[in-house]
Write an enzyme that holds these catalytic residues in place. Structure first.
Site, mmCIF file in Angstrom:
data_model
loop_
_atom_site.group_PDB
_atom_site.id
_atom_site.type_symbol
_atom_site.label_atom_id
_atom_site.label_comp_id
_atom_site.label_asym_id
_atom_site.label_seq_id
_atom_site.Cartn_x
_atom_site.Cartn_y
_atom_site.Cartn_z
ATOM 1 N N SER A 162 0.809 -1.231 0.000
ATOM 2 C CA SER A 162 0.000 0.000 0.000
ATOM 3 C C SER A 162 0.836 1.273 0.000
ATOM 4 C CB SER A 162 -0.944 0.008 1.198
ATOM 5 O OG SER A 162 -1.372 -1.269 1.519
ATOM 6 N N ARG A 177 7.496 6.533 -4.190
ATOM 7 C CA ARG A 177 7.995 7.177 -2.971
ATOM 8 C C ARG A 177 7.391 6.460 -1.776
ATOM 9 N NH1 ARG A 177 4.033 10.303 -5.064
ATOM 10 N NH2 ARG A 177 2.127 10.249 -3.825
ATOM 11 N N ASP A 215 -5.262 -2.772 -2.940
ATOM 12 C CA ASP A 215 -6.355 -3.290 -2.103
ATOM 13 C C ASP A 215 -7.744 -3.206 -2.756
ATOM 14 O OD1 ASP A 215 -6.464 -0.560 -1.807
ATOM 15 O OD2 ASP A 215 -6.738 -0.582 0.360
HETATM 16 MG MG MG Z 1 -9.141 -1.555 4.179
#
Ligand code: MG
Ligand code: ADP
Length: 502
Positions: A162, A177, A215
């Site tokens: 993530s 980054r 996700d």
């Molecule tokens: Mg979540």
């Protein structure tokens, strides 16, 4: 207290609440703008909607089978799980979670972090898949180290990462980054799957990093696997800390892909697109703007960015409410949170005065409060904000504002959903169109999905008939199951290319 001191407060609260109204005409303008920005994002780079190709070229139908590994490197924890897909829309999952040591977030070299991650995978295999681990890892390490793993002995792994990544293949993407407190200079620009794979190879584990997973894509895949019937899910959406969605797009429309030399399976004629809709309409051509939205943005860490998200998601709704409540409290023409009149019921250190002081779960509590005299709201004001001894009028005013802010968020959420439903043409068949959702906001805010549906019906291209065909369901454990499913899809392609770990 006379009636004349009450009326102005509720009138004023209603007046502010009305600023959060998002009427049908605005929904329609929003949907049109969303569809325009969608197309723009599919054709070129650096647009408001990023429309990132994920290289996932199909969604599961529930018949998929097999044992897969999934890992999730979020901001705080590293999760390792194995998922056994039973092939009948059900699965079993085993998982472990470990906090990432702070010093590794700031390690000198990425090798320190990724070696730690690989060691967690090794521990997990040793603990939960010991037969496999003993038979293959030990034998190879101590007896016959030259022997290659057999294809059937290799675990395919889906890697949910993530952080911002420039993805160029199903298991290929470079770190743009670090965010969320991570800072490891030599990792930037490197392929995140390769960094994990080399650490895994160092330990000699029978694991192949088969897929790099976002996700929202995980949510889409997980929902598509678990949803009733064989029809694939169209869209996976997240309404949690942030908001975003991924959907199945016609490959022909992803014209910006043609300009790259990237390899992917063209047979399905489809590709999952990660919309990154949190940044829809950053230019504010159609999004509603109240003084509270403006101030929240100006005082945020990233002014001008994620403008849709700042009106919709869990990270922000509490802060919008706080600003509206504080405005009402400071208005000397009404007596809000001042009983008896001329005093205050707000403790000096109340979270009402602190930026980000109100969590969005407060809105859910108030919206759900149907108790006589709004007792639940009284309790929440005391507990969350240190505001004791409120009058019924105070609580009623709070509830009006909560309701207005929550409802606007849900109606705004209908905009990308409607844009995608219309532009993909999915409603033109008789079949059910399935949408998977995840996140605490959509799960816990009362009637969030009902308000979305109401707005969908107002869009002429959808209408009551179209809205009936739309099925919206929660996708549980999206990141684990979804990552496993993407690993499955990917492994077929990778096997064909013969890229087993060394
Ligand atoms: Mg979540
Ligand atoms: P994540 O986005 O990290 O995957 P969640 O889906 O749980 O996690 O979303 C967390 C966000 O949801 C936070 O912004 C939090 O304020 C908000 N939230 C938590 N509980 C509730 C609730 N009961 N109602 C509405 N929002 C909630």
């Amino acid at each position: 207290m006379s009636a004349s001191t009450r009326a102005p407060l509720l009138d004023e609260a209603e007046r502010i609440a009305r600023q959060f109204e998002y009427p049908t005409t605005d929904v329609l303008r929003g949907v049109k703008a969303y569809m325009d920005q969608m197309q723009e994002g599919l054709s070129k780079e650096h647009t408001s909607l990023s429309q990132i190709p994920t290289y996932v070229t199909g969604v599961p139908n529930g018949t998929e089978k097999g044992l897969y590994l999934a890992v999730d490197l979020g901001g705080t924890n590293f999760r390792v799980c194995s998922i056994d897909l039973h092939g009948d829309s059900t699965f079993t999952m085993t998982q472990s979670k470990v906090a990432i040591p702070r010093e590794l977030m700031l390690a000198k070299t990425y090798k320190d972090l990724f070696t730690f991650l690989a060691k967690q995978i090794e521990k997990f295999l040793e603990l939960h898949h010991n037969e496999h681990y003993e038979a293959h890892v030990r034998r190879r390490r101590y007896l016959d180290s030259k022997e290659e793993f057999k294809e059937e002995d290799i675990f395919d792994l889906g890697f949910t990462f993530s952080f911002p990544v420039n993805q160029v293949g199903i298991n290929k993407g470079t770190l743009i980054r670090w965010t969320k407190g991570f800072d490891i200079a030599d990792a930037v620009g490197k392929d995140v799957c390769e960094m994990l794979q080399s650490a895994i190879d160092e330990l000699g584990l029978p694991v192949r990093v088969a897929a790099l997973v976002n996700d929202t894509v995980g949510t889409l895949m997980a929902r598509s696997y678990t949803s009733p019937g064989k029809t694939g899910t169209l869209l996976g959406a997240i309404f949690g800390t942030g908001t975003n969605g991924a959907y199945v797009e016609d490959l022909k429309k992803v014209t910006k892909l043609a300009a790259t030399g990237d390899t992917y399976d063209r047979n399905t004629k489809e590709m999952v697109i990660n919309a990154e809709w949190g940044s829809f309409d950053n230019q504010l051509s159609v999004l509603p703007v109240t003084r509270f939205d403006r101030d929240l943005d100006a005082e945020s860490l990233n002014p001008g960015i994620q403008m849709f998200e700042k009106r919709v998601s869990g990270m922000f709704l509490g802060e919008i409410l706080r600003r509206a409540l504080l405005y009402l409290y400071k208005d000397s023409s009404v007596d809000f949170l001042r009983a008896p009149i001329g005093t205050t019921t707000v403790a000096p250190n109340s979270a009402l005065y602190k930026q980000w002081g109100i969590d969005t779960s407060f809105l859910s509590t108030v919206e759900a409060d149907a108790a006589d005299g709004l007792k639940g709201t009284a309790a929440a004001l005391a507990k969350d904000l240190g505001i004791e001894g409120t009058r019924y009028e105070d609580r009623h005013a709070v509830k009006s504002l909560v309701h207005a802010i929550g409802k606007r968020a849900a109606r705004l959420s209908a905009v990308p959903l409607a844009g995608i439903l219309i532009s993909t043409g999915r409603l033109q068949t008789d079949e059910t169109v399935d949408i998977g959702v995840d996140g605490s906001l959509v799960e816990f805010y009362p009637h969030f999905v009902d308000y979305i549906r109401e707005a969908l019906r107002e869009v002429p291209e959808i209408g009551a008939a179209g809205e009936k065909k739309v099925r919206i369901g929660i996708a549980k454990d999206g990141s684990g199951v979804g990552a496993a499913l993407i690993a499955l899809v990917a492994s077929n392609t990778l096997e064909a290319r013969g890229s087993a770990p060394k």
